[in-house]
Write a protein that holds these residues in place. Structure first.
Motif, PDB file in Angstrom:
ATOM      1  N   ASP A 163       0.794  -1.221   0.000  1.00  0.00           N
ATOM      2  CA  ASP A 163       0.000   0.000   0.000  1.00  0.00           C
ATOM      3  C   ASP A 163       0.833   1.281   0.000  1.00  0.00           C
ATOM      4  O   ASP A 163       0.277   2.381   0.052  1.00  0.00           O
ATOM      5  N   THR A 216      -7.009  -1.432  -8.435  1.00  0.00           N
ATOM      6  CA  THR A 216      -7.593  -2.035  -7.229  1.00  0.00           C
ATOM      7  C   THR A 216      -6.820  -1.614  -5.992  1.00  0.00           C
ATOM      8  O   THR A 216      -7.396  -1.177  -4.988  1.00  0.00           O
ATOM      9  N   THR A 257      -7.014   2.302  -5.379  1.00  0.00           N
ATOM     10  CA  THR A 257      -8.344   2.716  -4.899  1.00  0.00           C
ATOM     11  C   THR A 257      -8.494   2.383  -3.422  1.00  0.00           C
ATOM     12  O   THR A 257      -9.045   3.170  -2.640  1.00  0.00           O
ATOM     13  N   ARG A 258      -7.988   1.214  -3.031  1.00  0.00           N
ATOM     14  CA  ARG A 258      -8.079   0.816  -1.621  1.00  0.00           C
ATOM     15  C   ARG A 258      -7.307   1.786  -0.726  1.00  0.00           C
ATOM     16  O   ARG A 258      -7.747   2.138   0.366  1.00  0.00           O
ATOM     17  N   LEU A 264      -6.009   5.058  -1.664  1.00  0.00           N
ATOM     18  CA  LEU A 264      -6.216   6.492  -1.870  1.00  0.00           C
ATOM     19  C   LEU A 264      -7.683   6.903  -1.934  1.00  0.00           C
ATOM     20  O   LEU A 264      -8.002   8.084  -1.781  1.00  0.00           O
ATOM     21  N   GLY A 265      -8.561   5.935  -2.189  1.00  0.00           N
ATOM     22  CA  GLY A 265      -9.974   6.266  -2.348  1.00  0.00           C
ATOM     23  C   GLY A 265     -10.325   6.464  -3.812  1.00  0.00           C
ATOM     24  O   GLY A 265      -9.457   6.777  -4.634  1.00  0.00           O
ATOM     25  N   PRO A 266     -11.589   6.310  -4.171  1.00  0.00           N
ATOM     26  CA  PRO A 266     -11.994   6.312  -5.580  1.00  0.00           C
ATOM     27  C   PRO A 266     -11.927   7.663  -6.273  1.00  0.00           C
ATOM     28  O   PRO A 266     -11.924   7.732  -7.501  1.00  0.00           O
ATOM     29  N   ASP A 267     -11.876   8.752  -5.494  1.00  0.00           N
ATOM     30  CA  ASP A 267     -11.950  10.087  -6.094  1.00  0.00           C
ATOM     31  C   ASP A 267     -10.593  10.780  -6.199  1.00  0.00           C
ATOM     32  O   ASP A 267     -10.515  11.968  -6.541  1.00  0.00           O
ATOM     33  N   HIS A 268      -9.519  10.079  -5.870  1.00  0.00           N
ATOM     34  CA  HIS A 268      -8.192  10.682  -5.942  1.00  0.00           C
ATOM     35  C   HIS A 268      -7.814  10.886  -7.411  1.00  0.00           C
ATOM     36  O   HIS A 268      -8.053  10.007  -8.242  1.00  0.00           O
ATOM     37  N   ILE A 312      -6.319   8.060  -9.461  1.00  0.00           N
ATOM     38  CA  ILE A 312      -7.280   6.964  -9.631  1.00  0.00           C
ATOM     39  C   ILE A 312      -8.186   7.259 -10.819  1.00  0.00           C
ATOM     40  O   ILE A 312      -8.436   6.389 -11.672  1.00  0.00           O
TER      41      ILE A 312
END
Length: 288
Positions: free
Chosen positions: A220, A253, A256-257, A259-263, A266
């Protein structure tokens, strides 16, 4: 005293760096002030202690003079250590960070290549080296080599960057592959290989880096994720769409885990992945 100190450091730089000469304006960074350094250098030139190039851009001393200085340094390790640090510091403060947009800084990058090549040749025992002389060791210029490779990529000269491949290999051998400082320099060299079309070399480098960063930093860590993304980009060039899609999906995958989906990265990878999938679908429809 200030002028004597500046003269001492200027002559040290001329003795330890490229025999073809050192950029004049770099030597202005060796005194207590630029004015003192300028006055000192002009005095050395007027006394024929050192010589300007035809265009005045570079200053050099006779190789026999340089050898005499290097032999003197070898008799006093503590003095040489201070001299070496001062010369390396002069190189380190040379401005290259805007080289992509600034012609003077671009010239600094290319001049840095010449100086580092001279350091490498002496350290490796080449024609410029004698065992009775002190020289700047490779670990002392580790950061400079890394920054120069980065800047060469930035100014569109990766073909010059890859000439440091053997130097990077020696530095990695000295520090160890898992040492954090080696990750950045190997990443920059891998990019140079990719930019020169040596994509399989880049893939090999990114795969090794990914495995080592995964082991040393964990799955990560941002650097691990960035390396996986770099690997996918190289694979897209060399190994076809499906390999790249698989790599980007795995990278997406993990990122996203963490940083989050809106970074922003991403979202950028998601858009790229969508385009690649569309291309792959079009190939299948066309029987490719």
């Amino acid at each position: 005293a200030a002028h004597a100190s500046a003269a001492f450091l200027q002559l040290a730089a001329l003795a330890l760096l490229a025999p073809s000469g050192v950029p004049r304006h770099w030597l202005y960074q060796t005194g207590a002030s630029e004015q003192i350094a300028r006055e000192t250098l002009e005095e050395l030139v007027s006394l024929s202690v050192c010589t300007p190039s035809a265009d005045g851009r570079y200053i050099s001393i006779h190789e026999l003079q340089g050898r005499a200085f290097r032999q003197d340094y070898a008799t006093d390790p503590s003095l040489f250590d201070a001299v070496k640090r001062a010369v390396v510091r002069m190189l380190e403060i040379t401005d290259m960070k805007e080289a992509a947009a600034d012609e003077a800084q671009r010239a600094n990058v290319l001049d840095m290549v010449i100086q580092l090549n001279a350091v490498v040749e002496r350290d490796e025992g080449g024609a410029l080296h004698s065992p009775r002389e002190s020289c700047i060791d490779l670990p002392s210029v580790f950061g400079l080599v890394n920054n120069t490779i980065y800047c060469l990529n930035m100014i569109g000269s990766p073909q010059i960057a890859i000439t440091f491949e053997d130097t990077v290999r020696k530095l990695v051998s000295s520090y160890g592959a898992d040492h954090p400082d080696t990750f950045a320099i190997r990443t920059n060299l891998a990019l140079a290989h990719r930019e020169t079309g040596e994509t399989m070399k880049a893939i090999d480098a990114y795969e090794a880096l990914f495995a080592e960063r995964l082991r040393a930093l964990g799955p990560d860590h941002p650097d691990t994720l960035a390396t996986r993304d770099n690997l996918a980009t190289a694979q897209r060039t060399a190994e076809g769409l499906q390999t790249a899609i698989d790599s980007y999906e795995a990278a997406l995958t993990d990122m996203t885990r963490v940083l989050g989906p809106d970074h922003p990265p991403i979202l950028a990878i998601s858009r790229l992945l969508s385009r690649l999938c569309d291309q792959d679908g079009g190939r299948e429809e066309n029987g490719a």
